[in-house]
Motif scaffolding. Structure first.
Motif, short mmCIF file in Angstrom:
data_model
loop_
_atom_site.label_atom_id
_atom_site.label_comp_id
_atom_site.label_asym_id
_atom_site.label_seq_id
_atom_site.Cartn_x
_atom_site.Cartn_y
_atom_site.Cartn_z
N ALA A 24 0.81 -1.22 0.00
CA ALA A 24 0.00 0.00 0.00
C ALA A 24 0.85 1.27 0.00
CB ALA A 24 -0.94 0.00 1.20
N ASP A 25 2.10 1.17 0.44
CA ASP A 25 2.98 2.33 0.50
C ASP A 25 3.99 2.38 -0.64
OD1 ASP A 25 1.72 3.05 2.85
OD2 ASP A 25 3.22 2.08 4.13
N LEU A 26 3.84 1.51 -1.62
CA LEU A 26 4.79 1.44 -2.72
C LEU A 26 4.87 2.78 -3.45
CD1 LEU A 26 6.65 -0.54 -4.23
CD2 LEU A 26 4.71 -1.06 -5.74
N GLY A 27 6.10 3.18 -3.75
CA GLY A 27 6.28 4.45 -4.46
C GLY A 27 7.72 4.61 -4.91
N ALA A 28 8.03 5.78 -5.37
CA ALA A 28 9.34 6.09 -5.93
C ALA A 28 10.47 5.76 -4.96
CB ALA A 28 9.41 7.56 -6.33
N GLY A 29 11.47 5.04 -5.48
CA GLY A 29 12.66 4.73 -4.71
C GLY A 29 12.49 3.74 -3.58
N ARG A 30 11.35 3.05 -3.52
CA ARG A 30 11.10 2.13 -2.40
C ARG A 30 11.64 0.73 -2.65
NH1 ARG A 30 7.74 4.14 1.76
NH2 ARG A 30 8.78 2.44 2.83
N GLY A 31 12.30 0.51 -3.79
CA GLY A 31 12.82 -0.81 -4.10
C GLY A 31 14.31 -0.79 -4.40
#
Length: 164
Positions: free
Chosen positions: A147-154
């Motif tokens: 639910a919090d996935l976004g830019a730079g999270r991986g």
């Protein structure tokens, strides 16, 4: 909670057809490459696959299964055909937290744009974004709830170009 996201471009499609783009099947090379990709994907306990509804993505997944890939749930959706990377992220944010490993199977330029959005900068990220050929697959470690996935999270930890 951490997750794994696999981002895969469909295998090589045939251009010797009069079918509309959405209906183009895989070429012989695409079938071979998808089976090799399946052997790589067999190493991952995929909980959910979100795939474009195109013929070539459907055939890529079915052939990857013959190569050893498995998934608890596979969803073919028109929402991934011609999608922007932000739309793909929106779909991923809807995944249940019990899905530890998810896979997106789609088209360029969306797949490389998705990696560019989600992955931390690195040489491997640059390589994947620069050239994302058919059958390519990238594995990202995600450090947050879906639910919090976004830019730079991986973090991109693997980039493969399966060839048969």
């Amino acid at each position: 909670m951490s997750h794994t996201l696999i981002v895969m471009r469909h295998a090589k499609s045939s251009w010797s057809t009069n079918d509309p783009d959405h209906e183009r099947p895989l070429a012989a090379r695409g079938l071979r490459d998808a089976a090799v990709a399946g052997a790589i994907l067999a190493d991952y306990p995929i909980g959910a696959v979100l795939s474009s509804s195109s013929t070539r993505t459907r055939e890529t997944w079915r052939t990857a299964e013959l190569g050893g890939a498995t998934a608890d749930q596979v969803t073919f959706t028109d929402a991934l055909y011609g999608a922007w990377e932000d739309s793909v992220v929106d779909l991923l944010r809807e995944l249940d937290e019990t899905v530890g490993t998810a896979m997106v199977l789609g088209h360029e330029p969306t797949m490389s744009s998705l990696i560019e959005l989600l992955a931390e900068p690195s040489e491997l990220t640059d390589e994947a974004v620069r050239h994302y050929p058919t059958s390519a697959l990238a594995v990202l470690e995600i450090d947050c709830p879906w639910a919090d996935l976004g830019a730079g999270r991986g973090r991109l930890v693997r980039f493969e170009i399966p060839r048969g």
